[in-house]
Design an enzyme around this catalytic site. Structure first.
Site, PDB file in Angstrom:
ATOM      1  N   ALA A  68       0.839  -1.197   0.000  1.00  0.00           N
ATOM      2  CA  ALA A  68       0.000   0.000   0.000  1.00  0.00           C
ATOM      3  C   ALA A  68       0.870   1.243   0.000  1.00  0.00           C
ATOM      4  O   ALA A  68       2.022   1.219   0.449  1.00  0.00           O
ATOM      5  CB  ALA A  68      -0.917   0.005   1.224  1.00  0.00           C
ATOM      6  N   ASP A  69       0.283   2.316  -0.505  1.00  0.00           N
ATOM      7  CA  ASP A  69       0.945   3.613  -0.453  1.00  0.00           C
ATOM      8  C   ASP A  69      -0.126   4.684  -0.287  1.00  0.00           C
ATOM      9  O   ASP A  69      -1.169   4.620  -0.941  1.00  0.00           O
ATOM     10  CB  ASP A  69       1.760   3.878  -1.720  1.00  0.00           C
ATOM     11  CG  ASP A  69       2.649   5.091  -1.566  1.00  0.00           C
ATOM     12  OD1 ASP A  69       3.504   5.098  -0.649  1.00  0.00           O
ATOM     13  OD2 ASP A  69       2.491   6.056  -2.335  1.00  0.00           O
ATOM     14  N   THR A  70       0.140   5.649   0.594  1.00  0.00           N
ATOM     15  CA  THR A  70      -0.819   6.704   0.906  1.00  0.00           C
ATOM     16  C   THR A  70      -0.183   8.065   0.684  1.00  0.00           C
ATOM     17  O   THR A  70       0.959   8.290   1.077  1.00  0.00           O
ATOM     18  CB  THR A  70      -1.277   6.599   2.377  1.00  0.00           C
ATOM     19  OG1 THR A  70      -1.855   5.306   2.596  1.00  0.00           O
ATOM     20  CG2 THR A  70      -2.293   7.673   2.724  1.00  0.00           C
TER      21      THR A  70
END
Length: 188
Positions: A68-70
């Site tokens: 994941a990346d935010t």
């Protein structure tokens, strides 16, 4: 299902634990440099996929990898982790009194079969207008320093948020309902 989180993020670990997921952690070493002209959506997709694939390359058979990346986006600018206190204050001034987007790309990878699922979660967050003293005090707390957009909605910055549309857990760092839906085919 053997779930592997391709991240060392304490927030992601806590969110998964709180939702009852069993998992192990294998942090990925991925270059997170943004490409010229790359949109926030394309950037987060590329990084989430790269994290999952980096860990998936050496994962045990039958594993399911979660990458994941935010990012925080306001006025077309991606606000990453601040470089220092002055940068954190600059970011907080940009968020003050405005609505911004928090975008998380989630990649679920099942290496042996090559199955890959990649989805985006977008949450809209509105901040109250902040005084210079509030910004100064918050930066001095140290909390903004390792957070995208220079704030933690689950921490001291919670008092600045007037409205949220979308997944709260997405703003913390991982949209748990989306992850749950993506892991269902693997028995998650």
């Amino acid at each position: 299902m053997r779930l592997i989180l391709a991240s060392a993020s304490d927030r992601r670990k806590e969110l998964l634990r709180s939702a009852g997921f069993g998992f192990e952690v294998r942090a990925s070493d991925v270059d997170e440099t943004r490409h010229a002209g790359e949109s926030a959506e394309d950037y987060t997709r590329r990084i989430a996929r790269a994290k999952a694939r980096a860990v998936g390359a050496s994962a045990p058979p039958g594993s399911v990898i979660l990458g994941a990346d935010t990012v925080v986006v306001t006025d077309g600018e991606i606000l990453g982790k601040p470089a220092g206190p002055d940068d954190a204050a600059r970011m907080l001034r940009q968020l003050s009194g405005y609505t911004h987007r928090v975008i998380t790309a989630v990649c679920v990878l099942h290496p042996p079969q090559g199955a890959e699922d990649l989805k985006l979660a977008v949450t809209w967050v509105t901040f109250a207008p902040l005084s210079e003293q509030e910004i100064h005090d918050y930066v001095q707390s140290g909390e903004p320093m390792d957070k995208a957009g220079a704030y933690a909605i689950q921490g001291l910055a919670s008092k600045f948020v007037t409205q949220i549309q979308g997944s709260y857990s997405n703003v913390v760092g991982l949209p748990i309902h989306l992850v749950y839906e993506m892991l269902k085919p693997f028995g998650g």
